[in-house]
Design an enzyme around this catalytic site. Sequence first.
Site, short mmCIF file in Angstrom:
data_model
loop_
_atom_site.label_atom_id
_atom_site.label_comp_id
_atom_site.label_asym_id
_atom_site.label_seq_id
_atom_site.Cartn_x
_atom_site.Cartn_y
_atom_site.Cartn_z
N HIS A 1 -3.68 19.37 2.51
CA HIS A 1 -2.97 20.33 3.37
C HIS A 1 -1.97 21.07 2.47
O HIS A 1 -1.89 22.28 2.52
CB HIS A 1 -2.28 19.59 4.51
CG HIS A 1 -1.68 20.49 5.53
ND1 HIS A 1 -2.42 21.46 6.20
CD2 HIS A 1 -0.41 20.60 6.02
CE1 HIS A 1 -1.62 22.11 7.03
NE2 HIS A 1 -0.41 21.61 6.94
N HIS B 1 -0.30 29.86 3.47
CA HIS B 1 -0.66 28.95 4.57
C HIS B 1 -1.20 29.80 5.71
O HIS B 1 -0.44 30.50 6.40
CB HIS B 1 0.57 28.16 5.01
CG HIS B 1 0.27 27.10 6.03
ND1 HIS B 1 -0.97 26.92 6.60
CD2 HIS B 1 1.06 26.13 6.58
CE1 HIS B 1 -0.94 25.92 7.46
NE2 HIS B 1 0.29 25.42 7.47
N CYS C 1 -1.46 24.20 12.99
CA CYS C 1 -2.03 24.41 11.65
C CYS C 1 -3.25 23.54 11.37
O CYS C 1 -3.84 23.66 10.29
CB CYS C 1 -0.95 24.18 10.60
SG CYS C 1 0.45 25.26 10.84
#
Lengths: 432, 384
Positions: free
Chosen positions: A319, A356, A179
């Site tokens: 994040h 996400h 990620c």
Amino acid sequence: MTELPTLKPVAISGMGLVTSLGHGVTENWTKLLEYQSGVRAISRFCCDELPVGIAATLPARFDNKSSRERASEAAVLAVEEAIDQAGLDRSMFRSLEVVIAAAPFDHDWDQRLERYSLLPDGTYGVEAKNVEPAAESFTLDFNEPQWKFMRDATISSLWWDMNRRFGIERPPVMVHTACSSGNSAIQIAQEIIHVGQAERVLVLGFDASVTPESLTKFALLGALSARDGDPAQAARPFSIDRGGFVMGEAVGALVLESTSALKRREHPAIAGIVGAGESVDVYHRTRSDPEASAIVTAIERALHSAALAPSDIDFINAHGTGTVENDLSEAVGICKVFGTACGEIPVTSNKSQIGHCLSAAGVCEAIFTALTCQTGILPPTLNCRSIDPEIPLNIVRKVEQGRSIKFACSNSFGFGGQNVVLVLAAADVVME
Amino acid sequence: MNRCSDVLVTGLGLLSPYGEDFSEVFDRSHDCEPVDGADAVSIPIVEYQIERQVKERRTRRMMGPMMASAAYAAGKALDSSGLRDEAGILKKADLVVACGPGERLPKFDDKIAERVMTRHSEKDLALNRALVDVLKPTHFLTQLPNLAAANIAMEFGLTGTSRTFVGEDSAGVAALSTAIRRIAAGFSNVALIGAAANSECDYRKVGLSEAGFFSGANNGLLLAENLETYRFGSCAVFLVLESRRHAEARHARAFGRIVCGNDDDGSGNLEVSRLIEAVAGSGKATFSGSIGVSDRWHVEEETLSSLGMSPSCTPTWLYANKFGHTSEANFILGVALACATLDRGVLPNVFGNQGDVASQCDSAVVTNWGLFGDGTLAFVQRYQ
């Protein structure tokens, strides 16, 4: 502090974006500021009996395509937008360096099942289909039917598409750090420009991997929000009632250039990348270190590479996945670096609206951070109705305008202990 | 590219179809000794004991075959460099890995497929049920490419930086170029860089088979006359790269000095000719990563000829003839074989009768014109 050198600033001259909110940077930014969410019930495939049935998938025009086709077609749109805004002409394409934050392609299950058959020993096994070639002679053309199965799990085939569409000839650097891939790609691009290997780099981040299998796997790790009710309210970064992230799909593209190259061709900068820092966490493969040591190191290295102090940072694009653990450890890390100021620096998570986007997250969030530096507008963190009292951060819940944002951090953390933090700056700061 | 001139190779680790020790690898691959388990389409690696390099049982459980072989070769490279127990150095080192798209577990895929295929209706629902029932949380850990690096970082304590590159053949090129660039630019002093490929990947074999790679008729069209057949290969290979200053300060043994670059560059970034200018003296050899695709081999042949290294007059070994197409690992494997040759000082007999096989080898060019992407060269030179 590290012995690392500081990095030369690079300018952002073009940006392109396709997310669940739509196609184009302007459409996405507008909807972000209108508190819209791209999270919805999945209609692309049957979700019955899957643990989760919501995601922030690419717009409906990308339905009925394989994972690879979705990524590739959205990538073409994002790259087109970025190179148009950057004002690049075709003569620049041939030798253009490309760095891609890549979500490796995998076959969809319907493709696999077409290759399964009952074997003589009574078990089911994979066998090649007899595919008639389009031409008599053997070719390395990915578009021929006999290549389809290989192509759909071959990440290089994305470059093949870029080559055919834009004439980009140099094979890309394709990085995968889970990620944090997007931030890694931007960091590598900055390094390439810093050492003089190229004066212009196209950065692409893509992820179109919402499938029954990927949803199941993330759910098995307990990472996904399984909240019933309105899908748009499922992603709740930093909120006391957060319960996991929502998978997203997106493609983002950036054109990064040396400031001298941009000045030479008298093209405006949107914003810039002035620093990047990374660190490796060996605490656990998928869980966050509650002490946030590696997050602290990554932020400190990013600030050091930009020759900045914590007090220089005006905004943080977190994040902010919305999982209980990750948000907490990110907050711990931010507080350790920024000290008492951590309660004042505005912090936002775009994942509340676009989900996400995994490998593409860093590029998409860098684009939004660049717009914040450019406009002074802070996008909101949707669904954060009540901030977790253990998170002493200044979470932006309502759009704020008229801020002066000279420097901003954009954080990305990934499975495998990957932590990469970028420092972005306003155009006038980068070009001065 | 002067800034690349300070990068040395100070560690080598290999796990191949012909063993682990380079002398054994050269000898066995020359003798054409069959590899256990090799067939017409793929060549597996030899059996090995993962416990010798990966002590943590928990780490071993988290890895599929490709990731396990990568961790093993990484450990061997660290042993070879003398850095295995240098925690202070490893804590700041770069970790750079090239690998494929993670590893699927055929046993579980087969189980899911059977559950769906034995149903006559509602197959979508059957798939969802099978996924939920069959998949386990640990499966994710073998299917994320960067978990190969994570396992290595956790086992050996590398906490500096970690970058994983994907993209088939070009992944190895990107990994090596990145590791060299970071050391040359002063971002880092030490890099553990490597790759792994596993030919026992059912879906890739199916894909290549459908594309015609294993058909005799297509092979005739596909392959240049110098490649015997196309086979998918397996290996794990790691190098330790180090800045000259750092290596000299700890009196490290250096296998060679390394630079690399692309052939197709309109921007003046790096030309092959500038690389080859550095090839000084006698003993030149080419370790060609060609997998034999006719078009690409002819471009490679022309490029080498234009640089005075025509395969017909320069000792040239197409190592894919023995190792198969090792995709992500292909380029780095060539560099490791070249470095091992510099260490021996003479060309191994795998070069056959091309030139004087007993002659000294002080420098070598490694090429990579793989299935996808452009050509790339690396140049390694003995470091005194």
